[in-house]
Design a protein around this motif. Sequence first.
Motif, PDB file in Angstrom:
ATOM      1  N   VAL A  98       0.732  -1.046  -0.203  1.00 52.91           N
ATOM      2  CA  VAL A  98      -0.282   0.159   0.243  1.00 52.91           C
ATOM      3  C   VAL A  98       0.684   1.135   0.066  1.00 52.91           C
ATOM      4  N   GLY A  99       2.200   1.228   1.190  1.00 60.36           N
ATOM      5  CA  GLY A  99       2.401   2.476   1.246  1.00 60.36           C
ATOM      6  C   GLY A  99       3.704   2.363   1.804  1.00 60.36           C
ATOM      7  N   LYS A 100       4.817   3.790   2.135  1.00 58.49           N
ATOM      8  CA  LYS A 100       5.829   3.782   3.504  1.00 58.49           C
ATOM      9  C   LYS A 100       4.928   4.745   4.460  1.00 58.49           C
ATOM     10  N   ARG A 101       5.294   5.125   5.049  1.00 60.75           N
ATOM     11  CA  ARG A 101       5.084   6.708   6.309  1.00 60.75           C
ATOM     12  C   ARG A 101       6.892   7.283   6.718  1.00 60.75           C
ATOM     13  N   ILE A 102       7.519   7.507   7.201  1.00 60.07           N
ATOM     14  CA  ILE A 102       8.369   7.415   7.525  1.00 60.07           C
ATOM     15  C   ILE A 102       8.232   9.368   8.729  1.00 60.07           C
ATOM     16  N   TRP A 103       7.371   9.761   8.218  1.00 58.56           N
ATOM     17  CA  TRP A 103       6.558  10.513   9.918  1.00 58.56           C
ATOM     18  C   TRP A 103       4.984  10.298  10.042  1.00 58.56           C
ATOM     19  N   LYS A 104       4.203  11.521  10.671  1.00 52.77           N
ATOM     20  CA  LYS A 104       3.233  11.893  10.891  1.00 52.77           C
ATOM     21  C   LYS A 104       2.732  12.384   9.511  1.00 52.77           C
ATOM     22  N   PRO A 105       1.191  12.213   9.719  1.00 54.76           N
ATOM     23  CA  PRO A 105       0.387  11.213  10.042  1.00 54.76           C
ATOM     24  C   PRO A 105       0.192  10.400   9.036  1.00 54.76           C
ATOM     25  N   PHE A 106      -0.065   8.762   9.666  1.00 60.68           N
ATOM     26  CA  PHE A 106       0.638   7.429   9.296  1.00 60.68           C
ATOM     27  C   PHE A 106      -0.114   6.668   8.836  1.00 60.68           C
ATOM     28  N   ARG A 107      -1.293   7.345   7.398  1.00 59.49           N
ATOM     29  CA  ARG A 107      -2.163   7.557   7.236  1.00 59.49           C
ATOM     30  C   ARG A 107      -2.380   6.808   6.222  1.00 59.49           C
TER      31      ARG A 107
END
Length: 217
Positions: free
Chosen positions: A149-158
């Motif tokens: 689906v995807g990656k996040r390295i900071w907020k928002p983790f959405r």
Amino acid sequence: QLYWNVDNRWKEISIQAGSAPYTYWLDAEDGSVTTAERTSSGEIKGMLPPLSTRFLYITNTPIPEAQTAILAATPKSSIELGKWTLQLGEQVINDAQLEDWRNNPQLADSCGVAVYATRFSLEKTAKKYVIDLGEVYYTAEVSINGKAVGKRIWKPFRFDITDYVQSGENVLEIRVKASDYNAKVRRGREGDTTFSSIANSGRIANGLKGPVQIFAE
């Protein structure tokens, strides 16, 4: 105007605002600017994440770089996910809790990539589905039904997961990369001179604290 959510749950807000044509939410934590939606009666409606703040900015001048909010309107329903399995290296924990690892002696000094897995069911009747991971320390990679689906390295983790969920059972995996700082503190306590300078420092937050929720719009 500053607004804040003191609860640990998402909070719906509805604001009667001025007549200026452009309205935006400004998030000082991640620097994002998203369009604030208005209803036909002129109210500004939106959802504030748990324990968060937002600035509402109303102006006669548009902000070209503004994004469309991934979760702007009131969701029709929400699901808080549970029954997690946690795999960290060779260690597997069934019925794992979503928590700061500092609160779990089994994980307090751990580091590396942790895989949180669970299953959930839904009837795919809504137009949009959004997953929010809550608090994550420190990076997250999401896959649903084996698809990235995807990656996040900071907020928002959405993430918008509309194209990934299906009616019936779904499999969710969240790969969380935790800091290795606590493991180095432990090595310092055990006599490793490389890390002796931090041997007496406290641990930092690690892991997936959540709550992990799916919102249907």
